[in-house]
Design a protein around this motif. Structure first.
Motif, PDB file in Angstrom:
ATOM      1  N   ARG C 228       0.835  -1.203   0.000  1.00 54.79           N
ATOM      2  CA  ARG C 228       0.000   0.000   0.000  1.00 54.79           C
ATOM      3  C   ARG C 228       0.869   1.251   0.000  1.00 54.79           C
ATOM      4  NH1 ARG C 228      -1.842   3.600   3.818  1.00 54.79           N
ATOM      5  NH2 ARG C 228      -3.878   4.525   3.387  1.00 54.79           N
ATOM      6  N   ALA C 229       1.850   1.268   0.907  1.00 57.05           N
ATOM      7  CA  ALA C 229       2.698   2.455   1.002  1.00 57.05           C
ATOM      8  C   ALA C 229       3.466   2.680  -0.296  1.00 57.05           C
ATOM      9  CB  ALA C 229       3.669   2.305   2.166  1.00 57.05           C
ATOM     10  N   ALA C 230       4.017   1.604  -0.851  1.00 57.54           N
ATOM     11  CA  ALA C 230       4.807   1.746  -2.077  1.00 57.54           C
ATOM     12  C   ALA C 230       3.913   2.157  -3.246  1.00 57.54           C
ATOM     13  CB  ALA C 230       5.514   0.428  -2.398  1.00 57.54           C
ATOM     14  N   MET C 231       2.691   1.639  -3.271  1.00 57.97           N
ATOM     15  CA  MET C 231       1.750   2.000  -4.330  1.00 57.97           C
ATOM     16  C   MET C 231       1.390   3.482  -4.223  1.00 57.97           C
ATOM     17  SD  MET C 231       0.863   0.152  -6.752  1.00 57.97           S
ATOM     18  CE  MET C 231      -0.690   0.463  -7.564  1.00 57.97           C
ATOM     19  N   LEU C 232       1.155   3.952  -3.008  1.00 57.92           N
ATOM     20  CA  LEU C 232       0.807   5.366  -2.838  1.00 57.92           C
ATOM     21  C   LEU C 232       1.944   6.253  -3.332  1.00 57.92           C
ATOM     22  CD1 LEU C 232      -1.003   5.485   0.618  1.00 57.92           C
ATOM     23  CD2 LEU C 232      -1.978   5.829  -1.645  1.00 57.92           C
ATOM     24  N   THR C 233       3.182   5.872  -2.986  1.00 54.77           N
ATOM     25  CA  THR C 233       4.327   6.643  -3.465  1.00 54.77           C
ATOM     26  C   THR C 233       4.381   6.618  -4.987  1.00 54.77           C
ATOM     27  OG1 THR C 233       5.468   5.829  -1.517  1.00 54.77           O
ATOM     28  CG2 THR C 233       6.804   6.952  -3.167  1.00 54.77           C
ATOM     29  N   ASP C 238       6.007  11.512 -10.192  1.00 51.77           N
ATOM     30  CA  ASP C 238       5.993  12.277 -11.439  1.00 51.77           C
ATOM     31  C   ASP C 238       5.735  11.393 -12.654  1.00 51.77           C
ATOM     32  OD1 ASP C 238       6.522  14.417  -9.916  1.00 51.77           O
ATOM     33  OD2 ASP C 238       8.441  14.949 -10.838  1.00 51.77           O
ATOM     34  N   TYR C 239       6.328  10.187 -12.658  1.00 55.02           N
ATOM     35  CA  TYR C 239       6.168   9.384 -13.872  1.00 55.02           C
ATOM     36  C   TYR C 239       4.744   8.855 -14.017  1.00 55.02           C
ATOM     37  CZ  TYR C 239       7.243   5.609 -10.590  1.00 55.02           C
ATOM     38  OH  TYR C 239       7.251   4.759  -9.506  1.00 55.02           O
ATOM     39  N   THR C 240       4.056   8.662 -12.873  1.00 52.30           N
ATOM     40  CA  THR C 240       2.654   8.263 -12.991  1.00 52.30           C
ATOM     41  C   THR C 240       1.814   9.424 -13.521  1.00 52.30           C
ATOM     42  OG1 THR C 240       2.936   6.775 -11.135  1.00 52.30           O
ATOM     43  CG2 THR C 240       0.698   7.284 -11.767  1.00 52.30           C
ATOM     44  N   ARG C 241       2.161  10.645 -13.064  1.00 55.46           N
ATOM     45  CA  ARG C 241       1.457  11.815 -13.585  1.00 55.46           C
ATOM     46  C   ARG C 241       1.661  11.909 -15.104  1.00 55.46           C
ATOM     47  NH1 ARG C 241       3.855  17.234 -11.605  1.00 55.46           N
ATOM     48  NH2 ARG C 241       5.390  16.498 -13.102  1.00 55.46           N
ATOM     49  N   THR C 242       2.893  11.602 -15.544  1.00 54.04           N
ATOM     50  CA  THR C 242       3.152  11.614 -16.984  1.00 54.04           C
ATOM     51  C   THR C 242       2.233  10.634 -17.715  1.00 54.04           C
ATOM     52  OG1 THR C 242       5.467  12.068 -16.508  1.00 54.04           O
ATOM     53  CG2 THR C 242       4.922  11.386 -18.749  1.00 54.04           C
ATOM     54  N   THR C 243       2.144   9.416 -17.187  1.00 50.80           N
ATOM     55  CA  THR C 243       1.327   8.420 -17.894  1.00 50.80           C
ATOM     56  C   THR C 243      -0.129   8.854 -17.934  1.00 50.80           C
ATOM     57  OG1 THR C 243       1.121   7.173 -15.849  1.00 50.80           O
ATOM     58  CG2 THR C 243       2.750   6.418 -17.404  1.00 50.80           C
ATOM     59  N   ARG C 244      -0.577   9.508 -16.856  1.00 50.03           N
ATOM     60  CA  ARG C 244      -1.964   9.980 -16.875  1.00 50.03           C
ATOM     61  C   ARG C 244      -2.122  11.097 -17.893  1.00 50.03           C
ATOM     62  NH1 ARG C 244      -3.327  11.763 -11.225  1.00 50.03           N
ATOM     63  NH2 ARG C 244      -5.400  12.126 -12.039  1.00 50.03           N
ATOM     64  N   ALA C 258       2.695   1.914 -12.111  1.00 46.82           N
ATOM     65  CA  ALA C 258       2.806   2.075 -10.655  1.00 46.82           C
ATOM     66  C   ALA C 258       3.152   0.760  -9.955  1.00 46.82           C
ATOM     67  CB  ALA C 258       1.515   2.662 -10.105  1.00 46.82           C
ATOM     68  N   LEU C 259       2.435  -0.310 -10.266  1.00 46.01           N
ATOM     69  CA  LEU C 259       2.634  -1.548  -9.506  1.00 46.01           C
ATOM     70  C   LEU C 259       4.050  -2.095  -9.675  1.00 46.01           C
ATOM     71  CD1 LEU C 259       1.590  -3.712  -7.665  1.00 46.01           C
ATOM     72  CD2 LEU C 259       0.650  -4.915  -9.618  1.00 46.01           C
ATOM     73  N   ARG C 260       4.535  -2.101 -10.929  1.00 47.47           N
ATOM     74  CA  ARG C 260       5.883  -2.642 -11.141  1.00 47.47           C
ATOM     75  C   ARG C 260       6.914  -1.880 -10.341  1.00 47.47           C
ATOM     76  NH1 ARG C 260       6.851  -4.436 -17.359  1.00 47.47           N
ATOM     77  NH2 ARG C 260       5.002  -5.771 -17.521  1.00 47.47           N
TER      78      ARG C 260
END
Lengths: 323, 281, 341
Positions: C228-233, C238-244, C258-260
């Motif tokens: 959970r903690a790692a997923m939230l991070t 920034d890279y998740t924001r990029t993918t969105r 995110a999961l990987r």
């Protein structure tokens, strides 16, 4: 400059954040437009709400942020009211975005080629065996040397400037109509900054895109933009064509920003700084003009609701005592 | 101070479980203090006439194979279980904080030696190391405490070392040094008190684990000997009756154990939210 | 761009594990000499005559000085000699080798079960942060880590064996009438698969399931919390924001990106998880009469038979060092940044 329906038109956008310290009114009454083929700069200090604005347009704000009023019509669709499915068709395909700090903005454990392919697969209907070719073409388009080898590289193996080129490649992969570049040169060294800006300008012109350049650097904006929107503490204070803005700044804040910007001919020692800092946007009763506390032109009239003084059809300023 | 209270109220409102944990904690402390006095029966008195009786009005938790009242035994055991865990945690806290604090403050060879010791302990699966220590030092309650203290030591050393090495370069330490404070004085007056808040979180997170560990050791027959009432050994005694359906012998001491550990884990989380909201997971 | 080969990484990690290994050997040596009173008397057993004790003292080399004893200990270890069990008369190393697969099968299967439940739970809790599912998973995982494993095991036995009759009697790896599959790996599940004996496979799975679930419940909590903690991070990175911003589908954003990335910190916590599991393994083996090395050590401990206990501690420690090594190597394979260092 086109007088037809603009590509993007933002009207009276307001946005708030819920935080532990209370409600932050991050944006208020924000209006501007971007015409087809136009490059518009959004300039302001950090904390002025310019990045938040761009995230709001793509609806990728974090969950604490909420658009409370306004419209942002892009190609006839109100981005702020669109369904999530419609937005997914817009993001990356019609409107793409480049972020600051490119190294962190790329997935650190995925090859850049794969990251490009993810975007291409999502937005183009190219057959699978063509995807890799297309990805390499994208890398060549942003002038990455030895694109075939870089395709297999991870972001940490590239320089900051190369990472930003990869970001740009990602952004233009689906040939969007509008490119939003959020501080695209922050964190790059000076020579790379110029190269990256040239690349963005070139690609925008060549592919007949429009662009929004978000920056705190007025000089940078002046080199690339047709028009400039100046923001301060969540308000748009002045909008004008670049040349008019520099020739006759109307808002005291703009004038100060120009004074604080180094030119070829100004001596560093004469640079003016802007006194004071941005107001606390959590305060229950913000002054109507959020610059009033820092402003030398302040009079008691400034506590009245802000007028929008229009000097000509292209130049407007939100001030009671414009210069 | 006012801000601290506000924050505390905020945390408690956000997480009502913490409030529940505080209540449970006071209940358990009361039980540890007065359980022996309040117990309805003598926890050691056997009466084979009432052996293996299911819970009833006379024996709320039933009776065991020797006819002893399980409720009384569970209540009495609270003190021993708490005492073992508390002394183990206190021991590793004192040794760990002093060693870690010194290591973080002085650095150099001392830090390497302390770090090496912590790493070596961590190179073992901790419960297994505890078994080995008790086996080597002798099968007694004191050695259970010692073994539990040793396996918890690295956690305290690490927290203390990190905090102290950050503080070492803080401005107020520099100021104290300029004011003519010697190392010992600075350590005792300025560094050590400042590493206590993060250590507190570590303690409450650790208490639950210490109780589990000690109970685990007595479950496999180390330390506490029958007929002394202790939760782990009571579960062990009830284990052989589970497959014939006499569930209450193991269930009640096991549930008490679980409740105590649960309480400390919740408290630890709550305390961490209070002291450092960013580290919440 | 040329990356160093994986073998180089493995070799370097192997070197990095040497200090731990040395520490483990030294500590176990100290533990064998720390016996209160006369170690020779302990090793000779309670009923030994003074002559027998002297004999043992010579045999163990306890009449030499400590350095000589340590060298002797090292050479014995190098020959795989861990002494003899007093109760069975068998060499300790043989017994440990025979019983190790049972313990490993239980631990690894338990870890697999825990991961299968905990990782999706952690992902759900992170993607639906502060929703009821987040709170429920927080409650479940805190409760799970508070349950003493031996108590969970007994509860499961009561419910699934005594009340419902679904589980077989909690006695070992197979019921007394079945015979074990031909030993290839020592894991009954794999060996019975290799022997193409489906009956045996179900029989051994049935025996394995309850103890493995017991282990899984215990380690689910740290895994789910870390996920959970790692997923939230990862989700707020920034890279998740990029993918969105690039309009990638929610599936790609959450799982492929995110999961990987979130699994990297989860893999590093596996070390701590294994420490918990190897300890819990001992207790679970006792509850389920599982014929692994933990049960062996407990029997010896109760009989004051010390050589097996020390052999067990050493084996577990070496196993743990090796598992950490595997985790390290795994990590450097998943994370290209590590491999390049």
């Amino acid at each position: 400059m086109t007088e037809a329906v603009p590509l993007l038109s933002v009207d009276n956008l307001a946005l708030e954040f819920r935080t532990r310290g209370g409600l932050v009114r991050a944006l208020e009454n924000v209006s501007f437009h971007v015409g087809t083929g136009e490059i518009v700069g959004i300039v302001g200090e950090s904390g002025s709400g310019k990045s938040v604005l761009s995230h709001a347009l793509l609806r990728i704000l974090d969950s604490a942020g909420r658009v409370s009023a306004g419209r942002a019509v892009f190609n006839g669709l109100d981005l702020l009211a669109a369904r999530e499915a419609e937005m997914r068709a817009i993001r990356g395909r019609k409107i793409a975005m480049i972020f600051q700090n490119p190294r962190a903005a790329l997935n650190p454990i995925r090859k850049i080629g794969q990251q490009l392919e993810d975007v291409l697969m999502q937005h183009t209907h190219a057959p699978r065996h063509d995807i890799k070719k297309r990805a390499i073409e994208c890398l060549e388009q942003v002038r990455i040397p030895d694109a075939l080898r870089r395709y297999h590289a991870y972001p940490f193996e590239l320089s900051g400037g190369q990472c930003q080129r990869v970001m740009i490649a990602l952004a233009i992969a689906a040939e969007p109509a509008l490119l939003i570049a959020d501080e695209p040169t922050t964190g790059l060294d000076v020579t790379t900054q110029a190269v990256v800006m040239d690349l963005i300008r070139d690609l925008v012109r060549r592919n007949h895109m429009s662009a929004i350049l978000i920056t705190h650097d007025l000089a940078l904006a002046s080199e690339s933009c047709d028009r400039i929107v100046v923001m301060h503490a969540g308000h748009v204070v002045e909008t004008a064509p670049t040349r008019a803005l520099f020739a006759t700044p109307r808002h005291p804040y703009t004038a100060r920003l120009i004074g604080a910007t180094p030119h070829d001919c100004t001596d560093v020692r004469t640079l003016a700084s802007i006194p004071g800092s941005l107001p606390d946007l959590r305060a229950a009763s913000l002054p109507l003009c959020r610059f009033s506390a820092r402003c030398e032109q302040y009079t008691s009239a400034c506590d009245q609701p802000l007028p929008l003084a229009v000097f000509n059809q292209h130049h407007s300023v939100a001030c009671h005592t414009p210069l | 101070m006012n801000a601290m209270f506000k924050h505390a109220r905020y945390v408690l409102q956000e997480n009502p479980l913490t409030l529940f944990a505080f209540g449970l904690f006071f209940f358990l402390v009361l039980l540890a203090a007065f359980g022996q006095v309040l117990a309805p029966y003598d926890p050691l008195a056997s009466d084979t006439a009432v052996a293996l009786q299911a819970p009833s009005l006379a024996h709320w938790f039933g009776t065991d194979q020797l006819g002893r009242d399980i409720l009384s035994r569970v209540m009495t055991a609270t003190r021993l279980d708490f005492a073992i865990a508390l002394s183990a945690v206190a021991l590793s806290f004192i040794i760990g904080s002093v060693l870690g604090c010194g290591a973080g403050f002085f650095g150099g060879g001392f830090e390497r030696a302390v770090g090496r010791t912590a790493d070596t302990i961590m190179a073992f699966p901790l419960f297994v190391l505890a078994m080995g220590i008790v086996a080597a030092l002798g099968n007694s309650v004191a050695n259970i405490v010692l073994a539990t203290a040793v396996i918890n030591l690295p956690f305290y050393i690490r927290v203390a070392r990190t905090e102290a090495s950050v503080l070492r370069n803080a401005e107020f330490i520099e100021a104290a040094r300029l004011a003519g404070g010697g190392n010992a004085r600075i350590l005792a007056l300025h560094i050590y008190p400042n590493i206590l808040p993060p250590m507190m979180v570590q303690i409450s997170l650790n208490m639950g684990w210490a109780i589990l560990n000690a109970a685990g050791l007595s479950f496999i027959g180390l330390g506490v000997r029958p007929p002394t009432p202790e939760w782990g050994i009571m579960v062990a005694e009830g284990a052989s009756y589970i497959i014939t359906g006499e569930w209450w012998i193991a269930l009640f001491p096991g549930a008490a154990l679980m409740l105590a550990v649960f309480c400390f884990n919740l408290l630890g989380d709550g305390l961490r939210d209070l002291i450092d909201p960013r580290r919440r997971t | 761009m040329a990356r160093k080969p994986v073998w180089g990484t493995i070799f370097r990690r192997l070197l990095g594990a040497l200090p731990s290994l040395a520490g483990v050997v030294v500590v176990t040596f100290i533990l064998t000499r720390a016996l209160p009173g006369d170690p020779a008397a302990f090793f000779a057993g309670a009923a030994a005559t003074p002559e027998a004790v002297e004999e043992v003292r010579k045999q163990l080399g306890l009449d030499k000085n400590l350095a000589q004893q340590f060298l002797r200990y090292l050479s014995e270890l190098a020959h795989g000699d861990l002494g003899q069990s007093l109760t069975t008369g068998q060499p300790v190393s043989t017994e440990l080798v025979n019983r190790l697969p049972a313990s490993l099968e239980l631990t690894l299967f338990g870890l697999l079960l825990a991961a299968v439940v905990a990782i999706p739970l952690g992902v759900l809790a992170a993607t639906r942060r502060d929703s009821w599912i987040d709170h429920v998973s927080r409650l479940i995982t805190t409760a799970g880590v508070s349950l003493p494993v031996f108590f969970t095991g007994l509860l499961l036995i009561y419910i699934f064996y005594f009340k419902l009759g679904w589980a077989p009697s909690p006695m070992g790896r197979l019921d007394p009438y079945a015979s074990a599959p031909a030993t290839v790996t020592g894991f009954f599940i794999i060996d019975s698969l290799l022997a193409r004996d489906l009956g045996l496979l179900t029989a051994s799975l049935k025996q394995l399931l309850l103890p493995a679930i017991t282990m899984a419940i215990f380690v689910m909590a740290p895994l789910a919390r870390m996920t959970r903690a790692a997923m939230l991070t990862a989700l707020s990175s920034d890279y998740t924001r990029t993918t969105r911003a690039m309009g990638l589908s929610r599936y790609t954003v959450v799982y492929r990106y995110a999961l990987r990335n979130a699994l990297l910190p989860v893999v590093t916590t596996l070390g701590m998880v294994f420490s918990f599991m190897l300890g819990a393994n001992v207790l679970v083996e006792k509850v389920f009469s599982w014929p692994g090395i933990g049960a062996y050590a407990i029997e010896a401990l109760v009989a004051s038979d010390y050589a097996p206990v020390q052999g067990f501690v050493l084996t577990m420690a070496i196993l743990y060092v090796l598992l950490n090594l595997v985790i390290d190597v795994l990590y450097s394979i998943i994370d290209p940044r590590m491999a390049a260092q």
